[in-house]
Motif scaffolding. Structure first.
Motif, PDB file in Angstrom:
ATOM      1  N   LYS A  83       0.811  -1.222   0.000  1.00 19.26           N
ATOM      2  CA  LYS A  83       0.000   0.000   0.000  1.00 19.26           C
ATOM      3  C   LYS A  83       0.843   1.271   0.000  1.00 19.26           C
ATOM      4  N   GLY A  84       2.177   1.101  -0.107  1.00 20.41           N
ATOM      5  CA  GLY A  84       3.047   2.270  -0.215  1.00 20.41           C
ATOM      6  C   GLY A  84       3.403   2.922   1.106  1.00 20.41           C
ATOM      7  N   PHE A  85       3.125   2.276   2.220  1.00 17.09           N
ATOM      8  CA  PHE A  85       3.453   2.839   3.531  1.00 17.09           C
ATOM      9  C   PHE A  85       4.949   2.707   3.819  1.00 17.09           C
ATOM     10  N   GLU A  86       5.410   3.513   4.771  1.00 14.68           N
ATOM     11  CA  GLU A  86       6.769   3.402   5.307  1.00 14.68           C
ATOM     12  C   GLU A  86       6.697   3.372   6.829  1.00 14.68           C
ATOM     13  N   ILE A  87       7.621   2.628   7.426  1.00 12.32           N
ATOM     14  CA  ILE A  87       7.832   2.696   8.873  1.00 12.32           C
ATOM     15  C   ILE A  87       9.241   3.215   9.085  1.00 12.32           C
ATOM     16  N   VAL A  88       9.356   4.289   9.871  1.00 10.89           N
ATOM     17  CA  VAL A  88      10.646   4.956  10.076  1.00 10.89           C
ATOM     18  C   VAL A  88      11.000   4.920  11.557  1.00 10.89           C
ATOM     19  N   ILE A  89      12.210   4.447  11.862  1.00 11.46           N
ATOM     20  CA  ILE A  89      12.724   4.438  13.238  1.00 11.46           C
ATOM     21  C   ILE A  89      13.987   5.287  13.239  1.00 11.46           C
ATOM     22  N   GLU A  90      13.976   6.377  13.998  1.00  8.04           N
ATOM     23  CA  GLU A  90      15.098   7.323  13.987  1.00  8.04           C
ATOM     24  C   GLU A  90      15.511   7.637  15.415  1.00  8.04           C
ATOM     25  N   ASP A  91      16.840   7.612  15.680  1.00  8.72           N
ATOM     26  CA  ASP A  91      17.317   7.900  17.033  1.00  8.72           C
ATOM     27  C   ASP A  91      18.455   8.905  16.998  1.00  8.72           C
ATOM     28  N   ASP A  92      18.812   9.400  18.183  1.00  8.35           N
ATOM     29  CA  ASP A  92      19.913  10.360  18.314  1.00  8.35           C
ATOM     30  C   ASP A  92      21.106   9.715  19.011  1.00  8.35           C
TER      31      ASP A  92
END
Length: 704
Positions: A65-74
């Motif tokens: 369905k064109g979704f994205e899951i994004v996991i971002e850290d510092d």
């Protein structure tokens, strides 16, 4: 010298040992969050399409369905060399690596990761992972815009599941992205997941609870934020910060396992168990002992204030280095012990056992359970099983109090007792009723409290029994009180009157319930006749409200059997007089003794009209019963005659049969009742009785 033997491991092993262990979105995200924690991240953001299905199935075809899951850290991020050395080396034991060690590089956190396969968890739900990470020492270079800049070298690459999982042991070379080798002004790591399997993302509230349940970490320098990337930034429900997994505890049921600092330098800290009152419990160790070593446990155990509302809060969560290792309801204890139902419904806890993967790794790769068969696992299991029993004892009285409080709330029994026994002289009955209710209600299960009919029945039973119990107490007082017998006797008479009315009321109330059941049955023509015959055997007053059931006696059982033999001899047919004697079979009629007569009750379904065949059989009953009683003087002395009650809505008889039918009615041998009359007459009589009983009860209160 060339090696004689060689071991080859196919890249498909990655799929079997790593990817297939992670098939839920929350489990995958938890693995990536754990990596951020180990990388000294203070903040991690998870952007996902909350509450959405990541891909649709159309026949056998899967449509992304064109979704994205994004996991971002510092966190501290990685350089390209570190990506090669650590991230792309699957299954490498992190804690044994001298370059990385057992604690995080900057904040000194005990690292969660060990097996080195969690980084592949996303392939359990998606086909593509994009990794953008920057770390190492500050350096100079060009940024994304091509300008000279100072910062951290970026590693940018794409990993494709279908290219990794090939039946080969050749090296895999991920494709580099356009940011690879460029300078980033900040450190940190970003993962973007795409091209998903048929998986569902929980809604944001459930997702937050699932993530908080997986981590037993409470640190000011650690924050997890969930963002619904299907919503705009102006939407109020777009973001949730994951908090601690809180469970409201029942009062006076908790045990706390605490670490006490060492008293002197060089000494080991000590561990104690405290009760809900804050006192140390010497009988419950805060850990397990094995082979002359003590393995400490911290955290808490107790009963939840409310039964489990979902699997997340069910039982005890066991953490290792802040990450869940297992969740157990009763530490694998076998069924059949005292208080088992309450423990399975209310036991909760959060235990920290950082030693579970220090020497040997006792945690399953997917972190769904502990290797209980290991000797240290067995020691923990035995400790937990003993604790479950002890906690059951500790929580017994608080549990009863909690159940009683809930019963008071749902039943409103205090108000009902006050209305039923309002007079000042009826205070002992009110006290007795409340005491009886508490005795019966405090051991109820929660599902019984949710059953309104069960609660209502218990309230009614309590109020009907209370006057009798109070009367018994008053009689005992009369036997002991020699100074004022008249006052005691006066109170006895008043209480006895109320007790008598309560008993009548209980009988009448039960009768109205049976009548309600009859009204329900009459609409089911398949089961009506057999079910009605069964009811009438135990409740003959359904046919005639004046009849009362009596204890069955052997004489009538013999009469019934002898009549059956005569019928068989005269007609050649078997006669069934036992309702529900076989599945889906009804009796020919019900035969019971009432008021010195043999009562024969024939029931037809609503709207049924008897015809000549029906009346023919009925007439045979009349002739044979007359012959039977005349030929048996022993029975004749006890039963002066017989009577037939026919429940049906009409007759369709020929003129000859109709004349004989009317003759039986005229002679008092036969009574016909239609269904409308049958139901209305019986219900009205008993409802009138209930109203009269209530009236008499109120009058008794006024007479004080």
């Amino acid at each position: 010298m060339a090696h004689k033997y060689t071991m080859t491991i196919s890249r498909l092993t990655v799929d079997k040992l790593g990817v297939k262990l992670y098939d839920r979105v929350s489990a995958v995200i938890a693995e990536l969050i754990a990596n951020s924690y180990d990388a000294d991240a203070r903040s991690v953001r998870v952007e996902a399409p909350m509450g959405e299905l990541l891909a649709n199935k159309v026949g056998d075809e899967l449509r992304d369905k064109g979704f994205e899951i994004v996991i971002e850290d510092d966190g501290i991020g990685m350089t390209p060399d570190e990506v090669n050395d650590f991230y792309l080396r699957v299954g490498r034991e992190r804690r044994l690596d001298p370059k990385r060690g057992d604690v995080s590089k900057e904040l000194g956190r005990k690292v969660m990761g060990r097996k080195g396969v969690g980084k592949l968890a996303p392939f359990g739900i998606c086909q593509s992972i994009e990794l953008i990470t920057a770390g190492g020492e500050k350096t100079s270079g060009h940024d994304l815009r091509g300008k000279k800049s100072t910062g951290y070298v970026t590693a940018h690459l794409f990993l494709e599941k279908n290219r990794i999982l090939k039946d080969t042991d050749d090296d895999y070379h991920p494709r580099a992205g356009d940011r690879d080798g460029l300078i980033s002004p900040t450190r940190g790591t970003k993962l973007i997941l795409r091209n998903f399997a048929h998986r569902h993302v929980p809604d944001i509230e459930d997702f937050a609870r699932q993530v908080s349940q997986r981590f037993g970490i409470q640190q000011a320098s650690w924050k997890i934020a969930l963002i619904d990337n299907t919503k705009t930034t102006s939407h109020a429900d777009r973001e949730r910060v994951v908090g601690s997994f809180d469970v409201e505890l029942m009062e006076d049921t908790a045990l706390f396992f605490e670490q006490r600092p060492a008293k002197r330098a060089g000494q080991e800290p000590s561990y104690v168990t405290k009760g809900a009152d804050g006192k140390v419990r010497e009988d419950i160790p805060a850990g397990v002992a094995l082979d002359n070593r003590f393995y400490p446990i911290t955290g808490w155990l107790g009963y939840s204030k409310h039964p489990y509302k979902d699997d997340l809060m069910a039982g005890v969560r066991i953490y290792c280095r802040g990450k869940i290792a297992s969740q157990t309801s009763i530490f694998n204890r076998k069924a059949g012990f005292t208080g088992e139902h309450d423990i399975r419904s209310y036991l909760v806890g959060e235990l920290h056992t950082d030693w579970l993967d220090e020497e040997e790794d006792l945690i399953q790769t997917d972190r769904r359970d502990i290797l209980w068969s290991h000797e240290l696992g067995r020691a923990l299991e035995e400790w937990g099983q003993r604790l479950v029993v002890q906690l059951g004892r500790i929580a017994r009285n608080p549990m009863k109090k909690r159940t009683w409080d809930l019963f008071l709330e749902v039943s409103k029994i205090e108000q009902k007792i006050d209305r039923a026994f309002p007079g000042s002289d009826q205070a002992p009955i009110r006290d007795g009723a409340l005491g009886l209710a508490k005795l019966m209600a405090q051991n109820l299960r929660h599902d019984e409290l949710d059953d309104s009919d069960h609660v209502k029945s218990l309230v009614q039973l309590t109020m009907n029994l209370a006057p009798h119990v109070t009367l018994n107490e008053k009689l005992r007082e009369a036997a002991e009180d020699v100074d004022s017998p008249l006052a005691v006797v006066s109170q006895i008479l008043k209480t006895a009157r109320i007790a008598e009315l309560s008993a009548f009321g209980l009988i009448a109330d039960e009768r109205v319930r049976v009548i309600t059941r009859v009204e329900e049955l009459k609409d089911d023509s398949e089961t009506l006749e057999a079910a009605m015959q069964e009811l009438i055997t135990h409740a003959p007053w359904l046919v005639n409200p004046q009849w009362s059931p009596i204890v069955s006696n052997q004489t009538f059982a013999t009469l019934r059997e002898e009549f059956r033999k005569l019928y068989k001899k005269k007609t050649g047919q078997d006669l069934d007089l036992t309702p529900m004697s076989a599945a889906n079979k009804r009796a020919d009629f019900v035969m019971e003794p009432y008021e010195g007569t043999v009562q024969i009750i024939e029931i037809k379904r609503p709207s049924y009209k008897i015809g000549d065949d029906d009346f023919g059989r009925l007439n045979v009953y009349v002739d044979l019963m007359t012959e039977f009683l005349d030929a048996n003087p022993t029975f004749k002395t006890q039963y002066v005659g017989f009577h037939i009650t026919l429940v049906c809505d009409g007759v369709a008889l020929s003129s000859v049969s109709r004349k004989a039918f009317d003759g039986l009615k005229k002679d008092g041998i036969l009574t016909q009742i239609n269904w409308t009359t049958f139901l209305l007459r019986t219900r009205k009589m008993h409802e009138d009785f209930l109203r009269e009983a209530e009236k008499q009860k109120k009058n008794a209160a006024k007479d004080e």
